[in-house]
Write a protein that holds these residues in place. Structure first.
Motif, mmCIF file in Angstrom:
data_model
loop_
_atom_site.group_PDB
_atom_site.id
_atom_site.type_symbol
_atom_site.label_atom_id
_atom_site.label_comp_id
_atom_site.label_asym_id
_atom_site.label_seq_id
_atom_site.Cartn_x
_atom_site.Cartn_y
_atom_site.Cartn_z
ATOM 1 N N ASP B 34 0.892 -0.921 -0.035
ATOM 2 C CA ASP B 34 0.043 -0.147 0.059
ATOM 3 C C ASP B 34 0.952 1.222 -0.016
ATOM 4 O O ASP B 34 1.902 1.401 0.821
ATOM 5 C CB ASP B 34 -0.846 -0.203 1.158
ATOM 6 C CG ASP B 34 -1.648 1.093 1.179
ATOM 7 O OD1 ASP B 34 -2.839 1.323 1.084
ATOM 8 O OD2 ASP B 34 -1.207 2.294 1.730
ATOM 9 N N PRO B 35 0.648 2.178 -0.875
ATOM 10 C CA PRO B 35 1.489 3.303 -1.041
ATOM 11 C C PRO B 35 1.572 4.013 0.134
ATOM 12 O O PRO B 35 2.859 4.615 0.543
ATOM 13 C CB PRO B 35 0.866 4.340 -1.991
ATOM 14 C CG PRO B 35 -0.052 3.312 -2.833
ATOM 15 C CD PRO B 35 -0.543 2.354 -1.874
ATOM 16 N N VAL B 36 0.705 4.339 0.929
ATOM 17 C CA VAL B 36 0.485 5.120 2.287
ATOM 18 C C VAL B 36 1.609 4.472 3.396
ATOM 19 O O VAL B 36 2.254 4.881 3.986
ATOM 20 C CB VAL B 36 -0.795 5.339 2.746
ATOM 21 C CG1 VAL B 36 -0.755 5.987 4.154
ATOM 22 C CG2 VAL B 36 -1.344 6.261 1.856
ATOM 23 N N ARG B 37 1.329 2.953 3.380
ATOM 24 C CA ARG B 37 1.975 2.194 4.548
ATOM 25 C C ARG B 37 3.589 2.246 3.983
ATOM 26 O O ARG B 37 4.422 2.060 4.894
ATOM 27 C CB ARG B 37 1.547 0.914 4.594
ATOM 28 C CG ARG B 37 0.135 1.088 5.317
ATOM 29 C CD ARG B 37 -0.525 -0.203 5.850
ATOM 30 N NE ARG B 37 -0.840 -1.320 4.883
ATOM 31 C CZ ARG B 37 -1.974 -1.641 4.325
ATOM 32 N NH1 ARG B 37 -2.821 -0.511 4.569
ATOM 33 N NH2 ARG B 37 -2.137 -2.312 3.567
ATOM 34 N N LEU B 38 3.771 1.922 2.563
ATOM 35 C CA LEU B 38 5.344 1.881 2.338
ATOM 36 C C LEU B 38 5.882 3.389 2.564
ATOM 37 O O LEU B 38 7.216 3.416 3.141
ATOM 38 C CB LEU B 38 5.257 2.132 0.853
ATOM 39 C CG LEU B 38 5.257 0.316 0.176
ATOM 40 C CD1 LEU B 38 5.310 0.452 -1.325
ATOM 41 C CD2 LEU B 38 6.396 -0.420 0.830
ATOM 42 N N ARG B 39 5.104 4.329 2.463
ATOM 43 C CA ARG B 39 5.960 5.929 2.912
ATOM 44 C C ARG B 39 5.916 5.938 4.164
ATOM 45 O O ARG B 39 6.946 6.779 4.762
ATOM 46 C CB ARG B 39 4.983 6.852 2.006
ATOM 47 C CG ARG B 39 5.054 6.982 0.686
ATOM 48 C CD ARG B 39 4.067 7.927 0.089
ATOM 49 N NE ARG B 39 4.380 9.236 0.445
ATOM 50 C CZ ARG B 39 3.630 10.299 0.354
ATOM 51 N NH1 ARG B 39 2.425 10.127 0.231
ATOM 52 N NH2 ARG B 39 4.148 11.793 0.871
ATOM 53 N N LEU B 40 4.875 5.533 4.940
ATOM 54 C CA LEU B 40 5.134 5.688 6.399
ATOM 55 C C LEU B 40 6.189 4.672 7.027
ATOM 56 O O LEU B 40 7.217 5.407 7.908
ATOM 57 C CB LEU B 40 3.718 5.043 7.261
ATOM 58 C CG LEU B 40 2.556 6.037 7.030
ATOM 59 C CD1 LEU B 40 1.285 5.322 7.382
ATOM 60 C CD2 LEU B 40 2.881 7.119 7.939
ATOM 61 N N LEU B 41 6.442 3.610 6.567
ATOM 62 C CA LEU B 41 7.611 2.790 6.737
ATOM 63 C C LEU B 41 8.896 3.353 6.517
ATOM 64 O O LEU B 41 9.815 3.536 7.226
ATOM 65 C CB LEU B 41 7.615 1.516 6.180
ATOM 66 C CG LEU B 41 8.072 0.296 6.610
ATOM 67 C CD1 LEU B 41 7.727 -0.276 8.064
ATOM 68 C CD2 LEU B 41 7.840 -0.833 5.828
ATOM 69 N N SER B 42 8.894 4.034 5.251
ATOM 70 C CA SER B 42 10.337 4.647 4.861
ATOM 71 C C SER B 42 10.459 5.998 5.772
ATOM 72 O O SER B 42 11.577 6.293 5.985
ATOM 73 C CB SER B 42 10.249 5.052 3.585
ATOM 74 O OG SER B 42 9.138 6.236 3.006
ATOM 75 N N MET B 43 9.253 6.633 6.199
ATOM 76 C CA MET B 43 9.410 7.878 6.982
ATOM 77 C C MET B 43 9.832 7.575 8.359
ATOM 78 O O MET B 43 10.838 8.356 8.881
ATOM 79 C CB MET B 43 8.150 8.570 7.033
ATOM 80 C CG MET B 43 7.914 9.329 5.685
ATOM 81 S SD MET B 43 6.012 9.914 5.610
ATOM 82 C CE MET B 43 6.059 11.235 6.810
ATOM 83 N N ILE B 44 9.401 6.382 8.818
ATOM 84 C CA ILE B 44 9.904 6.101 10.345
ATOM 85 C C ILE B 44 11.067 5.577 10.324
ATOM 86 O O ILE B 44 11.987 6.236 11.119
ATOM 87 C CB ILE B 44 8.741 4.747 10.690
ATOM 88 C CG1 ILE B 44 7.488 5.464 11.073
ATOM 89 C CG2 ILE B 44 9.503 4.368 12.233
ATOM 90 C CD1 ILE B 44 6.495 4.292 11.093
ATOM 91 N N GLY B 45 11.422 4.722 9.285
ATOM 92 C CA GLY B 45 12.873 3.985 9.124
ATOM 93 C C GLY B 45 14.031 5.139 8.946
ATOM 94 O O GLY B 45 15.168 4.763 9.344
#
Lengths: 116, 116
Positions: B34-45
């Motif tokens: 999911d694009p939002v979850r991928l972005r969230l994961l990358s922002m957190i990481g």
């Protein structure tokens, strides 16, 4: 709290993904986010010849041939496999570069070169 | 036909996945597909502190706070992130081992050790 250096090195954790990149990668991930498609991908990839006849794939599932064909089409549309018809059957093989894109996203990078 | 040795070495292409393993991995992949979850994961990481306040995450999206919370809960339920409340805000960080599972599935293995 466990924030190991492993996390810092996976591309997913190096910098925030652009929205367009996230949309593209999510579509690729959706193509593999299914148990039947994951099994098909592993069966094709691990076939001794590096390719698998659709006739070798359908028997492993309690699913109709059209359903298996639909899943194969999803993998092919995502660029993860390719195939060609030879006589009666279609043969499929993995497209390594596209599979590697998924791996690269989540894998720690190789040990960074020592700075001297 | 392009069957490079890269394909042979990714775990997905080493042997057919067991059905139970495929079901478990597909659930993990769905969490990131999911694009939002991928972005969230990358922002957190990629957050400088190795963790990110939810207050730093919501601003980047044109989505409501409950929607972002829902996506964060999906990532957390999948074990890809963890978090804790400190005062007003919840802070999240990546769980490296779970992210690495995704990478390992699709990545070529490291160069095999030379046999002597």
């Amino acid at each position: 709290m466990d924030v190991s250096p492993v996390a810092c090195c996976a591309p997913i954790a190096k910098q925030p993904l652009e929205e367009s990149e996230a949309v593209e990668l999510a579509a690729l991930l959706k193509a593999v986010a299914d148990p039947v498609r994951l099994r098909l991908l592993s069966m094709i990839g691990s076939h001794p010849d590096g390719e698998a006849c659709v006739c070798d794939l359908t028997g492993a599932f309690d699913l109709s041939a059209p359903t298996i064909s639909h899943h194969l089409k999803t993998l092919r549309n995502a660029g993860l496999i390719d195939g060609e018809r030879r006589g009666t059957w279609v043969y499929y093989w993995i497209v390594p570069a596209q599979v590697a894109r998924l791996g690269e996203l989540f894998s720690p990078l190789a040990e960074p070169a020592a700075t001297t």
